[in-house]
Motif scaffolding. Structure first.
Motif, PDB file in Angstrom:
ATOM      1  N   ARG A   1       0.854  -1.191   0.000  1.00  0.00           N
ATOM      2  CA  ARG A   1       0.000   0.000   0.000  1.00  0.00           C
ATOM      3  C   ARG A   1       0.884   1.233   0.000  1.00  0.00           C
ATOM      4  O   ARG A   1       1.818   1.345   0.788  1.00  0.00           O
ATOM      5  N   ASP A   2       0.605   2.157  -0.915  1.00  0.00           N
ATOM      6  CA  ASP A   2       1.319   3.418  -0.930  1.00  0.00           C
ATOM      7  C   ASP A   2       0.743   4.355   0.118  1.00  0.00           C
ATOM      8  O   ASP A   2      -0.411   4.230   0.527  1.00  0.00           O
ATOM      9  N   ALA A   3       1.554   5.303   0.537  1.00  0.00           N
ATOM     10  CA  ALA A   3       1.058   6.317   1.454  1.00  0.00           C
ATOM     11  C   ALA A   3       0.076   7.205   0.720  1.00  0.00           C
ATOM     12  O   ALA A   3       0.189   7.438  -0.483  1.00  0.00           O
ATOM     13  N   GLY A   4      -0.907   7.714   1.440  1.00  0.00           N
ATOM     14  CA  GLY A   4      -1.871   8.607   0.804  1.00  0.00           C
ATOM     15  C   GLY A   4      -3.194   8.602   1.503  1.00  0.00           C
ATOM     16  O   GLY A   4      -3.314   8.244   2.674  1.00  0.00           O
ATOM     17  N   GLY A   5      -4.217   8.986   0.760  1.00  0.00           N
ATOM     18  CA  GLY A   5      -5.553   9.127   1.311  1.00  0.00           C
ATOM     19  C   GLY A   5      -6.131   7.812   1.769  1.00  0.00           C
ATOM     20  O   GLY A   5      -5.914   6.767   1.167  1.00  0.00           O
ATOM     21  N   GLY A   6      -6.882   7.857   2.849  1.00  0.00           N
ATOM     22  CA  GLY A   6      -7.543   6.683   3.386  1.00  0.00           C
ATOM     23  C   GLY A   6      -8.973   6.582   2.924  1.00  0.00           C
ATOM     24  O   GLY A   6      -9.367   7.210   1.930  1.00  0.00           O
ATOM     25  N   PRO A   7      -9.788   5.792   3.617  1.00  0.00           N
ATOM     26  CA  PRO A   7     -11.198   5.675   3.279  1.00  0.00           C
ATOM     27  C   PRO A   7     -11.898   7.021   3.385  1.00  0.00           C
ATOM     28  O   PRO A   7     -11.380   7.961   4.006  1.00  0.00           O
ATOM     29  N   PRO A   8     -13.088   7.162   2.775  1.00  0.00           N
ATOM     30  CA  PRO A   8     -13.777   8.464   2.792  1.00  0.00           C
ATOM     31  C   PRO A   8     -13.993   9.030   4.181  1.00  0.00           C
ATOM     32  O   PRO A   8     -13.974  10.232   4.369  1.00  0.00           O
ATOM     33  N   ASP A   9     -14.207   8.153   5.186  1.00  0.00           N
ATOM     34  CA  ASP A   9     -14.463   8.649   6.537  1.00  0.00           C
ATOM     35  C   ASP A   9     -13.198   8.793   7.367  1.00  0.00           C
ATOM     36  O   ASP A   9     -13.247   9.072   8.550  1.00  0.00           O
ATOM     37  N   SER A  10     -12.033   8.575   6.732  1.00  0.00           N
ATOM     38  CA  SER A  10     -10.770   8.669   7.469  1.00  0.00           C
ATOM     39  C   SER A  10     -10.404  10.128   7.685  1.00  0.00           C
ATOM     40  O   SER A  10     -10.584  10.968   6.814  1.00  0.00           O
ATOM     41  N   ARG A  11      -9.850  10.434   8.836  1.00  0.00           N
ATOM     42  CA  ARG A  11      -9.456  11.797   9.146  1.00  0.00           C
ATOM     43  C   ARG A  11      -7.948  12.018   8.992  1.00  0.00           C
ATOM     44  O   ARG A  11      -7.440  13.063   9.351  1.00  0.00           O
ATOM     45  N   ALA A  12      -7.235  11.046   8.485  1.00  0.00           N
ATOM     46  CA  ALA A  12      -5.784  11.195   8.330  1.00  0.00           C
ATOM     47  C   ALA A  12      -5.315  10.317   7.178  1.00  0.00           C
ATOM     48  O   ALA A  12      -5.992   9.375   6.774  1.00  0.00           O
ATOM     49  N   ALA A  13      -4.164  10.672   6.640  1.00  0.00           N
ATOM     50  CA  ALA A  13      -3.598   9.898   5.544  1.00  0.00           C
ATOM     51  C   ALA A  13      -3.097   8.560   6.059  1.00  0.00           C
ATOM     52  O   ALA A  13      -2.621   8.439   7.186  1.00  0.00           O
ATOM     53  N   LEU A  14      -3.193   7.569   5.214  1.00  0.00           N
ATOM     54  CA  LEU A  14      -2.725   6.243   5.584  1.00  0.00           C
ATOM     55  C   LEU A  14      -1.225   6.137   5.344  1.00  0.00           C
ATOM     56  O   LEU A  14      -0.703   6.650   4.352  1.00  0.00           O
ATOM     57  N   PRO A  15      -0.504   5.473   6.219  1.00  0.00           N
ATOM     58  CA  PRO A  15       0.932   5.264   5.982  1.00  0.00           C
ATOM     59  C   PRO A  15       1.131   4.171   4.946  1.00  0.00           C
ATOM     60  O   PRO A  15       0.219   3.365   4.700  1.00  0.00           O
ATOM     61  N   PRO A  16       2.307   4.090   4.337  1.00  0.00           N
ATOM     62  CA  PRO A  16       2.565   2.960   3.431  1.00  0.00           C
ATOM     63  C   PRO A  16       2.654   1.668   4.229  1.00  0.00           C
ATOM     64  O   PRO A  16       2.878   1.683   5.452  1.00  0.00           O
ATOM     65  N   ARG A  17       2.471   0.567   3.550  1.00  0.00           N
ATOM     66  CA  ARG A  17       2.619  -0.740   4.195  1.00  0.00           C
ATOM     67  C   ARG A  17       3.491  -1.616   3.311  1.00  0.00           C
ATOM     68  O   ARG A  17       3.421  -1.548   2.074  1.00  0.00           O
ATOM     69  N   TYR A  18       4.313  -2.426   3.962  1.00  0.00           N
ATOM     70  CA  TYR A  18       5.253  -3.302   3.285  1.00  0.00           C
ATOM     71  C   TYR A  18       5.015  -4.741   3.732  1.00  0.00           C
ATOM     72  O   TYR A  18       4.355  -5.007   4.724  1.00  0.00           O
ATOM     73  N   ARG A  19       5.623  -5.621   2.978  1.00  0.00           N
ATOM     74  CA  ARG A  19       5.535  -7.041   3.329  1.00  0.00           C
ATOM     75  C   ARG A  19       6.847  -7.714   2.937  1.00  0.00           C
ATOM     76  O   ARG A  19       7.399  -7.439   1.870  1.00  0.00           O
ATOM     77  N   LEU A  20       7.341  -8.567   3.820  1.00  0.00           N
ATOM     78  CA  LEU A  20       8.536  -9.347   3.535  1.00  0.00           C
ATOM     79  C   LEU A  20       8.085 -10.726   3.067  1.00  0.00           C
ATOM     80  O   LEU A  20       7.527 -11.492   3.864  1.00  0.00           O
ATOM     81  N   PRO A  21       8.256 -11.066   1.785  1.00  0.00           N
ATOM     82  CA  PRO A  21       7.803 -12.377   1.298  1.00  0.00           C
ATOM     83  C   PRO A  21       8.470 -13.517   2.051  1.00  0.00           C
ATOM     84  O   PRO A  21       9.515 -13.346   2.696  1.00  0.00           O
TER      85      PRO A  21
END
Length: 663
Positions: free
Chosen positions: A318-338
């Protein structure tokens, strides 16, 4: 014709038709195309297939150099000239038709560009990670000398040049929808022959669709059956499958990741190893909690995540940026280690003797997340709490189930289970919560305030599951512990749980007495457990069949006593109580409307205990029934409505799948 440095036959491509078409179009339309992706994903194989097809179409040739397996003293430029049969060209001159700097040949570059134009040749710089800087300089000079050149690079990271077209190759999909096997399964089936589809899917899911991992796993069928392979692949721990390969680094997943690990900086290596304790995807905050130490400053973790992501070690989910419509803050990026990279990192962590410290930091970080979720649940937006728990589900599960390192670590795991009381008791995961609590209570025997809360929670959940004898025993222990610790809140919670037990036993008088005691208490800790307002809502339910006026007053006072307007769980309980009152003392139409409202609210909360009850009453009223008890009578055989657990389908139907808000 071809000028491959090796003349091995190309293995058959499986499941890459779309990618092959995309890369072919990129090569036709742009001077420089780079294929990136994690170790063992098949970058070189795809490049070979695309360029063989291109050479056949254009009656051209391919000049290929493998960069990872060692280059001659002259470096990459000499290797390219040798592959093209231009050994006599000046590969060392610092000046020439194009000029040369930084050791990049001048007349050699011009000769190679002229050769490619004459022979319609495409250059392939394969696996250029060990010499990526040299490769970037050489490619830049080549494109200046011959703008019409076509150069293909395979690497775990892009070169970063202007005009570079990048195609990131992902692992093969395991399925293409329900009941449809994906390319990963097809690849494994080619090596196993006829086999049970569910076993093939299980192996491929465990290996996360990695072509190299699947090929290595298939070689193990010489010494084990497919069911044994599926069980081994699905178990925790690193997989040490190996087999013959064209290059040393492809003989095992460990070797493939070791090659990339060797190119990382010391800080990136430490971050990679410490991230291996995280079983799911994660955000920078959690990564910082696990990775930061005296030798990895917190400020460097974010930069290390970006570098590991660029090197295809980490997968960005997930890239950093806007969250769901009802979110009051930007979402942080998320990573995963395969899995392959995670297994390798865990091995490095153990060899360095750092695993216990990393696991301890992990459990402490997860405890902080669980505490945050508890506070959010009792705050203005309970959906934020549920999104947070859903986002961190893998980590919560791991922190609760991994064997504790010592007594202090066991207490930390118990604390996580207690923080998540709302998930177990309000959102319907009662059996899961009881299993965690039963096990962790055995590991945490010291008489602490935390253990007292855990005993109450286990008893409350047992009461909801109608395990009344177990609930009595646990609540007696919880009451004694609350007395010892002077915990008046704990005594009120015990009274609330005793009322649940009494209601299931049909003892309304005892239930009402317990709930009046609990609802009259002034809570000191508003964050933990059902407070006085929830006890009044349950009191309203208990009074509904016999005392409608008192029941309505209790429901009104329950809502007036709410901690905040965002307590949707309390709101749903009040609606449920009002529906019971309407059914017992109102019209059929009014009762049906009330039950529909209560059912909709309970489905949002996800409380299966009362969802099934509301569904029962709605169905009863639709078929013409009137009145009815608060707890419907059922046949003796089969599970009762209040004993049914929320299944996977129920979880997906609720708002649990929505993303965590804020950071």
């Amino acid at each position: 014709m071809s000028a491959w440095a090796d003349h091995r036959p190309l293995p058959e491509m499986v499941g890459r038709a779309v990618e092959q078409q995309v890369v072919s179009e990129l090569v036709d339309g742009a001077p420089l195309t780079t294929l990136t992706g994690p170790a063992g994903v098949g970058k070189s194989l795809l490049a070979h297939a695309v360029l063989e097809d291109r050479a056949a179409r254009l009656d051209g040739t391919v000049v290929r150099v493998g960069c990872w397996d060692g280059l001659a003293d002259g470096g990459l430029a000499d290797a390219l000239l040798h592959a093209a049969g231009l050994d006599g060209a000046d590969a060392t001159s610092g000046a020439g038709a194009t000029g040369g700097t930084n050791g990049v040949p001048g007349s050699g570059v011009a000769a190679l560009a002229a050769y490619c134009a004459t022979e319609r040749a495409t250059l392939l710089l394969d696996d250029c990670d060990p010499v990526s800087a040299e490769c970037a300089r050489l490619v830049e000079r080549l494109l200046r000398a011959g703008p019409d050149l076509r150069i293909v690079v395979t690497s775990r990271r892009p070169l970063g040049l202007a005009g570079e077209q990048v195609m990131s190759l992902a692992p093969l999909p395991v399925t293409l929808g329900e009941g449809i096997a994906g390319p990963a399964v097809e690849l494994l089936a080619q090596r196993t022959g006829p086999a049970a589809p569910e076993l093939l899917v299980a192996v491929c899911e465990a290996l996360e669709g990695s072509p190299l991992a699947i090929a290595l796993a298939a070689r193990q069928l010489d010494r084990m059956s497919l069911p044994q392979l599926a069980a081994e692949a699905g178990s925790e721990g690193p997989l040490f499958h190996s087999g013959p390969a064209a290059t040393v680094r492809h003989t095992s997943l460990y070797a493939a990741h070791a090659a990339g690990y060797a190119l990382c900086s010391p800080v990136d290596r430490r971050v990679w190893a410490r991230l291996s304790v995280l079983p799911g995807d994660f955000d920078p905050w959690l990564a910082g909690c696990v990775c930061s130490s005296s030798d990895v400053p917190a400020a460097e973790v974010d930069a290390a995540l970006e570098r590991l992501g660029s090197a295809s070690v980490l997968e960005r989910v997930r890239d950093a940026g806007g969250g769901p419509p009802d979110s009051r803050a930007a979402l942080p990026p998320r990573y995963r280690l395969p899995r392959g990279a995670r297994d390798f990192g865990r091995t490095q962590l153990r060899e360095a003797g750092e695993e216990p410290a990393a696991l301890r930091r992990f459990r402490q970080a997860v405890a902080a997340l669980a505490a945050e979720a508890q506070i959010a649940w009792q705050g203005q937006d309970q959906q934020v709490a549920v999104r947070l728990v859903e986002d961190e589900q893998h980590h919560l599960d791991a922190a609760l189930t991994r064997p504790p390192l010592d007594a202090e670590d066991a207490l930390g795991a118990l604390e996580i289970a207690v923080f998540l009381w709302f998930r177990w008791g309000a959102c319907g995961f009662r059996s899961e919560g009881r299993a965690h609590l039963d096990r962790l209570l055995l590991l945490s025997r010291d008489d602490t305030a935390l253990r007292a809360r855990a005993l109450w929670l286990a008893g409350w959940l047992a009461a909801q599951e109608h395990a009344l004898g177990t609930a009595d025993a646990l609540l007696d222990q919880a009451w004694a512990a609350a007395v010892i610790h002077g915990d008046s809140d704990g005594l009120a919670r015990v009274a609330h749980a005793h009322a649940v037990v009494a209601l299931y036993r049909g003892d309304s008088a005892t239930a009402v007495a317990c709930l009046e005691e609990a609802s009259g208490h002034r809570s000191l800790d508003v964050w933990f457990g059902p407070g006085p307002a929830h006890s009044r809502a349950l009191l309203s339910m208990a009074l509904a069949p016999t005392a409608p006026d008192e029941a309505r007053d209790a429901a009104r006072r329950a809502w007036e006593g709410r901690h905040c307007d965002g307590d949707f769980w309390l709101h749903s309980n009040v609606l449920y109580a009002r529906a019971l009152i309407e059914q017992a003392h109102g019209s059929r139409e009014a009762a049906l409307r009330a039950w529909r409202k209560a059912l909709a609210a309970k489905k949002v909360v996800g409380d299966p205990l009362l969802v099934k009850g509301a569904e029962f009453h709605v169905a009863n009223l639709r078929t013409g029934g009137r009145g009815g008890a608060a707890y419907p009578a059922e046949a003796d055989d089969g599970p009762r409505w209040w004993q049914r657990e929320a299944g996977d389908g129920d979880r997906k139907a609720r708002f649990f799948s929505r993303l965590r808000s804020g950071a």
